[in-house]
Design an enzyme around this catalytic site. Structure first.
Site, PDB file in Angstrom:
ATOM      1  N   ILE A  14       0.956  -1.336  -0.026  1.00 56.40           N
ATOM      2  CA  ILE A  14      -0.124   0.158   0.097  1.00 56.40           C
ATOM      3  C   ILE A  14       0.947   1.381  -0.085  1.00 56.40           C
ATOM      4  CG2 ILE A  14      -1.658   1.447   1.290  1.00 56.40           C
ATOM      5  CD1 ILE A  14      -2.812  -1.263   2.172  1.00 56.40           C
ATOM      6  N   GLY A  84       3.925  -0.236   9.327  1.00 58.11           N
ATOM      7  CA  GLY A  84       3.039  -1.052  10.187  1.00 58.11           C
ATOM      8  C   GLY A  84       3.612  -2.446  10.095  1.00 58.11           C
ATOM      9  N   ILE A  85       3.416  -3.143  11.352  1.00 53.32           N
ATOM     10  CA  ILE A  85       3.703  -4.655  11.552  1.00 53.32           C
ATOM     11  C   ILE A  85       2.564  -5.238  12.110  1.00 53.32           C
ATOM     12  CG2 ILE A  85       6.148  -4.253  11.293  1.00 53.32           C
ATOM     13  CD1 ILE A  85       5.879  -4.712  14.487  1.00 53.32           C
ATOM     14  N   GLN A 144      -5.861 -10.473  17.106  1.00 53.63           N
ATOM     15  CA  GLN A 144      -5.094  -9.261  16.902  1.00 53.63           C
ATOM     16  C   GLN A 144      -5.403  -8.225  17.821  1.00 53.63           C
ATOM     17  OE1 GLN A 144      -6.048  -7.845  12.585  1.00 53.63           O
ATOM     18  NE2 GLN A 144      -3.933  -8.699  11.881  1.00 53.63           N
ATOM     19  N   TYR A 147      -2.779  -5.435  17.334  1.00 54.20           N
ATOM     20  CA  TYR A 147      -3.138  -4.465  16.112  1.00 54.20           C
ATOM     21  C   TYR A 147      -4.024  -3.879  16.111  1.00 54.20           C
ATOM     22  CZ  TYR A 147      -3.343  -3.746  10.963  1.00 54.20           C
ATOM     23  OH  TYR A 147      -3.093  -3.491   9.829  1.00 54.20           O
ATOM     24  N   TYR A 179      -9.789  -5.262   3.549  1.00 59.01           N
ATOM     25  CA  TYR A 179      -8.915  -6.356   3.054  1.00 59.01           C
ATOM     26  C   TYR A 179      -8.390  -5.957   1.758  1.00 59.01           C
ATOM     27  CZ  TYR A 179      -9.799  -9.075   6.957  1.00 59.01           C
ATOM     28  OH  TYR A 179      -9.917  -9.257   8.299  1.00 59.01           O
TER      29      TYR A 179
END
Length: 240
Positions: A14, A84-85, A144, A147, A179
């Site tokens: 992205i 981000g991770i 998550q 996250y 997604y």
């Protein structure tokens, strides 16, 4: 003179689409990356967009990187916090290190980079900041919690900082992708991916370019009346 944009995590997925989209819209772009020198060099050779390597979770590194970018390219007037991770795990197996890594990289980086550019934007009385959140920061996601907490924090951070910047013509907005057809999503087992797509009213995954178009829109000079907003780009999967 073209406005300068700094895109964190801006040389793959992205982030790469955002960097290329901003360049196509006439901005000067610098992309940051964390570790893959060969990939960064290949990206620069392909696009002409220079890359700078630094750890977005490290405050001092972010300040030094912004100073270097501004010395070499000019003032940062557009900031896109995309880096981000993930360190996915159910709570029973989630370690404190996995929690800290995600919070520091995904959320702490927004403080680090915004702090580094804020005084300059305030003095110039212009700035465009876009923070990349997530549908999972809005709706949550099994396995998550780290996250989702970080991305949810981004949405609150955005709304609060927007109030501080408004009087100085600094807009602060967020994008919450659904997604998207990236390397990470393509790694999902086909049967699981099929179920995910079935829950998206548009009937497909998003593309990185879908997200990039949103960033280009929100960072335009004439987008000055849009601030503190979260733009959900998710094909209708979560209407929030």
């Amino acid at each position: 003179m073209a406005r300068l944009a700094l895109v964190t995590g801006g040389q793959r997925g992205i982030g790469a689409a955002i960097s290329e989209g901003l360049k196509a819209a006439g901005r000067t772009v610098v992309a940051s990356y964390a570790g893959n020198d060969a990939a960064a060099q290949a990206f620069t050779e392909r696009t002409g967009i220079p890359c700078i390597k630094f750890d977005v979770s490290d405050y001092e590194a972010c300040v030094a990187a912004v100073q270097k970018v501004e010395a070499e390219h000019g003032p940062v007037e557009i900031l896109v916090n995309n880096a981000g991770i993930t360190r996915d795990s159910v709570m029973r197996k989630l370690t404190r290190q996995m929690w800290d890594d995600v919070i520091d990289t995904n959320l702490g980086s927004c403080y680090n980079t915004c702090k580094a550019v804020w005084d300059g934007m305030t003095a110039r009385k212009f700035g465009r900041i876009v923070n990349i959140g997530s549908i999972n920061g809005q709706a949550g996601q099994y396995g998550q919690v780290n996250y989702a907490a970080a991305k949810s924090g981004i949405h609150g951070f955005t709304k609060a900082l927007a109030q501080e910047g408004a009087r100085n013509q600094i807009t602060v907005n967020a994008i919450a992708p659904g997604y998207v057809d990236t390397e990470m999503v393509r790694a999902v087992p086909p049967d699981v991916l099929e179920k995910i797509i079935a829950r998206i009213p548009r009937g497909r995954l998003g593309t990185a370019e879908d997200i990039a178009r949103g960033v280009v829109f929100l960072t335009a000079d004439d987008a000055d009346f849009i601030t503190g907003s979260t733009l959900s780009i998710n094909g209708g999967q979560h209407m929030y």
